[in-house]
Design an enzyme around this catalytic site. Sequence first.
Site, PDB file in Angstrom:
ATOM      1  N   LYS A 195       0.726  -1.259  -0.018  1.00 24.24           N
ATOM      2  CA  LYS A 195      -0.062  -0.001  -0.067  1.00 24.24           C
ATOM      3  C   LYS A 195       1.051   1.287  -0.027  1.00 24.24           C
ATOM      4  CE  LYS A 195      -3.488   2.252   2.816  1.00 24.24           C
ATOM      5  NZ  LYS A 195      -4.424   2.435   3.550  1.00 24.24           N
ATOM      6  N   GLU A 201      10.532  -4.841   4.590  1.00 26.64           N
ATOM      7  CA  GLU A 201      10.340  -6.038   4.197  1.00 26.64           C
ATOM      8  C   GLU A 201      10.226  -6.253   2.736  1.00 26.64           C
ATOM      9  OE1 GLU A 201       8.852  -4.871   6.846  1.00 26.64           O
ATOM     10  OE2 GLU A 201       8.924  -6.221   8.495  1.00 26.64           O
ATOM     11  N   GLY A 253      -4.918  -1.752   5.038  1.00 25.48           N
ATOM     12  CA  GLY A 253      -3.794  -2.859   4.397  1.00 25.48           C
ATOM     13  C   GLY A 253      -4.643  -4.101   4.676  1.00 25.48           C
ATOM     14  N   ARG A 254      -5.061  -4.438   5.810  1.00 27.82           N
ATOM     15  CA  ARG A 254      -5.685  -5.986   6.071  1.00 27.82           C
ATOM     16  C   ARG A 254      -7.231  -5.963   5.733  1.00 27.82           C
ATOM     17  NH1 ARG A 254      -4.639  -2.389  10.441  1.00 27.82           N
ATOM     18  NH2 ARG A 254      -6.337  -1.600  11.694  1.00 27.82           N
ATOM     19  N   GLU A 339      -4.808  -6.514  14.987  1.00 29.23           N
ATOM     20  CA  GLU A 339      -4.222  -5.259  14.423  1.00 29.23           C
ATOM     21  C   GLU A 339      -5.385  -4.123  14.623  1.00 29.23           C
ATOM     22  OE1 GLU A 339      -2.624  -4.263  10.597  1.00 29.23           O
ATOM     23  OE2 GLU A 339      -0.655  -4.433  11.405  1.00 29.23           O
ATOM     24  N   HIS A 370      -4.767 -33.445  17.723  1.00 32.44           N
ATOM     25  CA  HIS A 370      -3.452 -34.142  18.060  1.00 32.44           C
ATOM     26  C   HIS A 370      -2.599 -33.373  18.415  1.00 32.44           C
ATOM     27  CE1 HIS A 370      -5.533 -37.782  16.558  1.00 32.44           C
ATOM     28  NE2 HIS A 370      -6.257 -37.063  15.438  1.00 32.44           N
ATOM     29  N   LYS A 498       9.256  -0.737  14.296  1.00 34.30           N
ATOM     30  CA  LYS A 498       9.840  -0.445  13.133  1.00 34.30           C
ATOM     31  C   LYS A 498      11.035   0.514  13.314  1.00 34.30           C
ATOM     32  CE  LYS A 498       5.561  -0.842  10.195  1.00 34.30           C
ATOM     33  NZ  LYS A 498       4.707  -0.104   9.276  1.00 34.30           N
TER      34      LYS A 498
HETATM   35  O1  F6P Z   1       3.069  -2.881   9.603  1.00 35.66           O
HETATM   36  C1  F6P Z   1       1.615  -2.871   9.839  1.00 35.66           C
HETATM   37  C2  F6P Z   1       1.272  -2.618   8.361  1.00 35.66           C
HETATM   38  O2  F6P Z   1       1.255  -1.227   8.073  1.00 35.66           O
HETATM   39  C3  F6P Z   1       0.028  -3.513   8.134  1.00 35.66           C
HETATM   40  O3  F6P Z   1      -1.167  -2.628   8.592  1.00 35.66           O
HETATM   41  C4  F6P Z   1      -0.032  -3.773   6.725  1.00 35.66           C
HETATM   42  O4  F6P Z   1      -0.926  -4.500   6.212  1.00 35.66           O
HETATM   43  C5  F6P Z   1       1.418  -4.008   6.270  1.00 35.66           C
HETATM   44  O5  F6P Z   1       1.965  -3.137   7.334  1.00 35.66           O
HETATM   45  C6  F6P Z   1       2.051  -3.761   5.055  1.00 35.66           C
HETATM   46  O6  F6P Z   1       2.184  -2.487   4.739  1.00 35.66           O
HETATM   47  P1  F6P Z   1       2.251  -1.986   3.188  1.00 35.66           P
HETATM   48  O7  F6P Z   1       0.988  -2.513   2.390  1.00 35.66           O
HETATM   49  O8  F6P Z   1       1.947  -0.545   3.150  1.00 35.66           O
HETATM   50  O9  F6P Z   1       3.567  -2.719   2.714  1.00 35.66           O
END
Ligand code: F6P
Length: 533
Positions: A195, A201, A253-254, A339, A370, A498
């Site tokens: 987003k 990452e 995002g979620r 979240e 199990h 972060k």
């Molecule tokens: O770190 C949390 C977050 O902002 C989430 O809410 C989001 O889904 C994820 O990181 C990834 O964010 P992006 O889509 O901006 O890479």
Amino acid sequence: MWTKLKSLAQDAETRKITELFEDPGRAEAFSTSFDQTLFDFSKTNIDAATLAALLELAENAGVATKRDAMFSGAKINETEGRAVLHTALRNLDGAPVAVDGEDVMPGVLKTLDRMSDFAGQVRDGSFRGQGGAITDVVNIGIGGSDLGPVMAYKALAPYADGPRVHYVSNVDGADIADTLRGLNPETTLVIVASKTFTTIETMTNARTARAWMSEKVSDPAAQFAALSTDQEKTGAFGIDPARVFGFEDWVGGRYSVWGPIGLSLMIGIGSDAFRAFLRGGQAMDRHFKEAEFAENMPVLLALVGIWHNQVLGHATRAVLPYDNRLVRLPAYLQQLEMESNGKSVAIDGSDLGHNSGPVVWGEPGTNGQHAFYQLIHQGTRVIPCEFLVAAEGHEPELAHHHQLLVANCLAQSEALMRGRTLDEAREKVAGKFEGDEMERQARHRVFPGNRPSTTLIYPQLTPEILGQIVALYEHRVFVEGVILDINSYDQWGVELGKELATALGPIVAGEESAESKDGSTRQLVEYVLKHRG
Ligand code: F6P
């Protein structure tokens, strides 16, 4: 109302769920259905008076007004000043939805059509890599830019008839190394899903994927697509705007699997199946907007959650799909629920005054049986369980497997509720042991019972049903958030880690001193510097 519910909770302590079934109409009265999906919450200790009080709680909290505000594009994400309109992404008939006075639907539908065109080209081979038709798609994203699509792609495996789709999320190089090994860069499409297009990452993995591709492909950027709200940053990364699928900041995002973030899923299952998924979500939206609270599935699911977590104080809930393809649903719901509602400050900035949302965890059955069900049945803490199961699988030749699966699911909710008394346990061991030893052995075989669970049962895990289930949980989170007076749409709690990780980067690289850090962190840094090759 909380006081009344606390007193109802005391009453509940004196009765057993099994006693509530003396009412022959209980199962029907404490269930609700939508389309062909049935939500049965009769195996909880909620009686008629409790249900009435919970429904009143929802009314008093203003759930209906806030729900209408959300659907109408009001900026209910107050700390970020944003509307919350993931529902617009599945508003397939395009009825107008305004943000700041502007109808967002033409843009949403145009992007959906662009996604369909591109997905179609990738699937039919008219979009090609340097080495020919695309055989593999790698979606690079994390959190909401990964969990939604990967959960749905796995769930809808029987509908996957396009290129293979892989998901890379973790910054641990093991993730991308294991994924890319064995893939042919000349026939791979990389989708960078972020987003913000800043997430460390994702951007680290995206650069690694580009380097991998450039070893064999003369124009690697031509085999990249991007999903983001920030077109400047996707451009700076070198991705042609023709393969950038944008969305607006009113998609959290979620909550983003329904739009461009779902592109990998659409390529995997095709545009028609993806649209069926959207239709399922849209149908649940209609139900949520129109059904009376007493029959409203998201409202009832939320109220059961509030009863267990905030009123009775059960800190966790287990999500237990008896549907192996929902293997990533618990992880998906962990982000969606934790979240969204894992916050200790109310919307006005004051202390929350009650528990925030619960810890959500789980695994598909029967595997969990199990592993950790021992604790659910006999541990000292009560874990409310949420079972999900389909009447039918996708393997007609293996129907006997499915019957066993369903039998196990039903057996678990029955066992949790009924338990096994000491007398029954004595009968089990009678003849095998005697005297004190018999008593001791019997006590180990007692199940306290009276443990609550709900069951969501649906005909089959189709794209449409999956859309219903995901939207159901989204709205559940919304209703719980309103009742708890939480802003379910920000996530400030992820920021500190972060920031500290950014500061620790050069320290772990050995470029800066760890002196300013606490003793534990210094010791751990020292260990890493000493032990790495
Ligand atoms: O770190 C949390 C977050 O902002 C989430 O809410 C989001 O889904 C994820 O990181 C990834 O964010 P992006 O889509 O901006 O890479």
